[in-house]
Design a protein around this motif. Structure first.
Motif, PDB file in Angstrom:
ATOM      1  N   SER A  39       2.290   7.420   5.739  1.00 43.13           N
ATOM      2  CA  SER A  39       2.117   8.919   5.285  1.00 43.13           C
ATOM      3  C   SER A  39       3.517   9.288   4.867  1.00 43.13           C
ATOM      4  N   GLY A  40       4.592   8.513   4.991  1.00 44.31           N
ATOM      5  CA  GLY A  40       6.099   9.106   4.611  1.00 44.31           C
ATOM      6  C   GLY A  40       6.915   8.068   4.672  1.00 44.31           C
ATOM      7  N   GLY A  41       6.855   7.174   3.560  1.00 46.97           N
ATOM      8  CA  GLY A  41       7.661   6.048   3.515  1.00 46.97           C
ATOM      9  C   GLY A  41       7.803   5.473   2.072  1.00 46.97           C
ATOM     10  N   THR A  42       8.490   4.228   2.066  1.00 39.71           N
ATOM     11  CA  THR A  42       9.046   3.832   0.663  1.00 39.71           C
ATOM     12  C   THR A  42       8.689   2.240   0.746  1.00 39.71           C
ATOM     13  N   LEU A  43       8.728   1.833  -0.559  1.00 39.51           N
ATOM     14  CA  LEU A  43       8.431   0.414  -0.479  1.00 39.51           C
ATOM     15  C   LEU A  43       9.594  -0.431  -1.400  1.00 39.51           C
ATOM     16  N   ILE A  44      10.083  -1.318  -1.144  1.00 36.89           N
ATOM     17  CA  ILE A  44      11.288  -2.096  -1.770  1.00 36.89           C
ATOM     18  C   ILE A  44      10.797  -3.539  -1.845  1.00 36.89           C
ATOM     19  N   ASN A  45      10.979  -3.887  -3.313  1.00 37.29           N
ATOM     20  CA  ASN A  45      10.467  -5.283  -3.783  1.00 37.29           C
ATOM     21  C   ASN A  45       9.057  -5.240  -3.650  1.00 37.29           C
ATOM     22  N   GLY A  52       3.592   0.317   0.998  1.00 39.87           N
ATOM     23  CA  GLY A  52       2.924  -0.821   0.704  1.00 39.87           C
ATOM     24  C   GLY A  52       2.103  -1.373   1.828  1.00 39.87           C
ATOM     25  N   LEU A  53       1.610  -0.682   2.850  1.00 35.73           N
ATOM     26  CA  LEU A  53       0.838  -1.126   3.758  1.00 35.73           C
ATOM     27  C   LEU A  53      -0.368  -0.759   4.212  1.00 35.73           C
ATOM     28  N   ASN A  88      10.541 -10.638  -8.384  1.00 37.25           N
ATOM     29  CA  ASN A  88      11.600 -11.785  -7.992  1.00 37.25           C
ATOM     30  C   ASN A  88      11.156 -12.399  -6.724  1.00 37.25           C
ATOM     31  N   ASN A  89      11.949 -13.133  -5.992  1.00 37.41           N
ATOM     32  CA  ASN A  89      11.400 -13.785  -4.858  1.00 37.41           C
ATOM     33  C   ASN A  89      12.251 -13.016  -3.561  1.00 37.41           C
ATOM     34  N   THR A  90      12.605 -11.945  -3.728  1.00 37.87           N
ATOM     35  CA  THR A  90      13.205 -11.119  -2.604  1.00 37.87           C
ATOM     36  C   THR A  90      11.837 -10.551  -1.662  1.00 37.87           C
ATOM     37  N   PRO A  91      11.851 -10.796  -0.599  1.00 37.38           N
ATOM     38  CA  PRO A  91      10.848 -10.232   0.214  1.00 37.38           C
ATOM     39  C   PRO A  91      10.604  -8.692   0.319  1.00 37.38           C
ATOM     40  N   SER A  92       9.505  -8.041   0.556  1.00 37.34           N
ATOM     41  CA  SER A  92       9.557  -6.780   0.307  1.00 37.34           C
ATOM     42  C   SER A  92       9.906  -6.167   1.633  1.00 37.34           C
ATOM     43  N   THR A  93      10.171  -4.931   1.413  1.00 36.01           N
ATOM     44  CA  THR A  93      10.687  -3.862   2.730  1.00 36.01           C
ATOM     45  C   THR A  93       9.610  -2.866   2.622  1.00 36.01           C
ATOM     46  N   SER A  94       9.016  -2.631   3.806  1.00 39.71           N
ATOM     47  CA  SER A  94       8.338  -1.435   4.015  1.00 39.71           C
ATOM     48  C   SER A  94       9.054  -0.348   4.894  1.00 39.71           C
ATOM     49  N   SER A  95       9.160   0.765   4.663  1.00 36.20           N
ATOM     50  CA  SER A  95      10.225   1.551   5.354  1.00 36.20           C
ATOM     51  C   SER A  95       9.511   2.763   5.684  1.00 36.20           C
ATOM     52  N   GLY A  96       9.515   3.436   6.816  1.00 32.60           N
ATOM     53  CA  GLY A  96       8.833   4.868   7.129  1.00 32.60           C
ATOM     54  C   GLY A  96       7.601   4.378   7.532  1.00 32.60           C
ATOM     55  N   THR A  97       6.562   5.177   7.504  1.00 30.39           N
ATOM     56  CA  THR A  97       5.250   5.334   7.611  1.00 30.39           C
ATOM     57  C   THR A  97       4.229   5.203   6.583  1.00 30.39           C
ATOM     58  N   CYS A 103      -3.687   0.853  -4.007  1.00 22.43           N
ATOM     59  CA  CYS A 103      -2.959   0.569  -2.886  1.00 22.43           C
ATOM     60  C   CYS A 103      -1.551   1.367  -2.958  1.00 22.43           C
ATOM     61  N   SER A 104      -0.288   0.994  -3.436  1.00 22.65           N
ATOM     62  CA  SER A 104       0.894   1.978  -3.273  1.00 22.65           C
ATOM     63  C   SER A 104       1.582   1.809  -4.652  1.00 22.65           C
ATOM     64  N   ASN A 105       2.421   2.800  -4.854  1.00 25.34           N
ATOM     65  CA  ASN A 105       3.118   2.921  -6.019  1.00 25.34           C
ATOM     66  C   ASN A 105       4.043   1.839  -6.165  1.00 25.34           C
ATOM     67  N   LYS A 106       4.819   1.534  -7.076  1.00 26.59           N
ATOM     68  CA  LYS A 106       5.852   0.326  -7.120  1.00 26.59           C
ATOM     69  C   LYS A 106       6.880   0.794  -6.265  1.00 26.59           C
ATOM     70  N   ASN A 107       7.356   1.601  -5.993  1.00 21.53           N
ATOM     71  CA  ASN A 107       8.448   2.043  -5.116  1.00 21.53           C
ATOM     72  C   ASN A 107       7.942   2.781  -3.767  1.00 21.53           C
ATOM     73  N   GLY A 108       6.608   2.852  -3.751  1.00 24.37           N
ATOM     74  CA  GLY A 108       6.137   3.772  -2.429  1.00 24.37           C
ATOM     75  C   GLY A 108       6.267   5.207  -2.655  1.00 24.37           C
ATOM     76  N   GLY A 109       6.520   5.885  -1.686  1.00 29.83           N
ATOM     77  CA  GLY A 109       6.312   7.331  -1.786  1.00 29.83           C
ATOM     78  C   GLY A 109       5.054   7.957  -2.005  1.00 29.83           C
ATOM     79  N   LYS A 110       4.942   9.149  -2.354  1.00 30.58           N
ATOM     80  CA  LYS A 110       3.703  10.009  -2.399  1.00 30.58           C
ATOM     81  C   LYS A 110       2.869   9.242  -3.675  1.00 30.58           C
ATOM     82  N   ILE A 111       1.681   9.205  -3.448  1.00 33.31           N
ATOM     83  CA  ILE A 111       0.682   8.723  -4.490  1.00 33.31           C
ATOM     84  C   ILE A 111      -0.648   9.472  -4.511  1.00 33.31           C
ATOM     85  N   PHE A 112      -0.434  10.633  -5.309  1.00 34.97           N
ATOM     86  CA  PHE A 112      -1.505  11.499  -5.378  1.00 34.97           C
ATOM     87  C   PHE A 112      -2.864  10.741  -5.892  1.00 34.97           C
TER      88      PHE A 112
END
Length: 249
Positions: free
Chosen positions: A50-56, A128-129, A39-48, A111-120
């Motif tokens: 090493s401990g965060g999430t990725l929206i959009n 997402g950063l 979608n056209n909604t901007p991404s949001t990177s939350s947390g760090t 890179c990162s998982n679709k929704n961020g979080g742990k990615i072994f």
């Protein structure tokens, strides 16, 4: 500790074998991309990192004019997502490098998982950063791609402290091009409101990088290359360099 032993250890810890798969099926990629229309909604990177999430989060292109994602299985297992601004940063950097080095091809790694979080097995890559970039190689002073398309097993290649491949000492890392990529990514990041927070790379490589023409410029910059790592993490960052980005304050 050898890379092979590390791989076995990680598998024993329960990491999915699908992470280490190979293959370059164009049909699978097309199906996967069509099922991940954004979608056209901007991404949001939350947390760090090493401990965060990725929206959009936005899927990185599997390939472009002078770049390619390194592994199909990794790609279709949701491991190639980024904050949209960082995706823009990387693609713009590759366009810049295409003008400077028209015939050079680059490979982006996980890179990162679709929704961020742990990615072994990564300790970061959570919001997402973070991105892994494959080391560019040469053989006999000529560009060498022979190890670039082996899939996720690339993470387990061994390079000595001089950047020479353990399986063939005539193959080595192009440290000047590593520095050139980092400088290009920093310029692109700052043009988009971000900057490089840190570069994780085998610490023995720093002096070799700084000795090159682009490395001298990198040394004079404010870009932070890590000074120390645990032996395990250090040994794992010989075949690629890891970059964490952060927003400019």
């Amino acid at each position: 500790m050898s890379k092979l032993f590390q791989l076995v250890l990680l598998l024993l810890l329960g990491i999915s074998c699908s992470v280490f798969g190979q293959g370059q099926s164009s049909d699978k990629i097309k199906v996967y991309i069509s099922g991940n229309k954004e979608n056209n909604t901007p991404s949001t990177s939350s947390g760090t990192v090493s401990g965060g999430t990725l929206i959009n989060g936005k899927l990185f292109p599997f390939q472009g004019t002078n770049y390619q994602y390194f592994d199909t299985t990794s790609y279709i297992n949701n491991r190639a997502f980024l904050n949209d601004k960082i995706r823009t940063v990387v693609i713009a950097s590759y366009k810049h490098l295409e003008k400077e080095i028209p015939d050079r091809k680059f490979f982006i790694m996980e890179c990162s998982n679709k929704n961020g979080g742990k990615i072994f097995p990564h300790r970061t890559h959570q919001n997402g950063l973070s991105i892994d970039f494959m080391m560019p190689l040469v053989k006999g002073n000529k560009v060498f791609y022979g190890l670039d398309t082996i899939g996720s097993s690339h993470y387990w290649l061994d390079f000595d402290n001089e950047g020479k491949y353990s399986g063939d000492k005539s193959i080595s890392i192009d440290f000047d091009l590593v520095a050139q990529q980092i400088l290009s990514l920093e310029t692109s990041a700052r043009n988009n409101g971000y900057k490089i927070q840190k570069v994780i790379i085998k610490t023995e490589f720093k002096s070799l990088i700084f000795a090159t023409p682009h490395g001298k410029k990198l040394k004079q910059s404010n870009i932070y290359l890590v000074n120390s790592l645990t032996p395990l993490i250090n040994s794992l960052h010989d075949d690629h360099f890891h970059i964490d980005f952060e927003i400019l304050k």
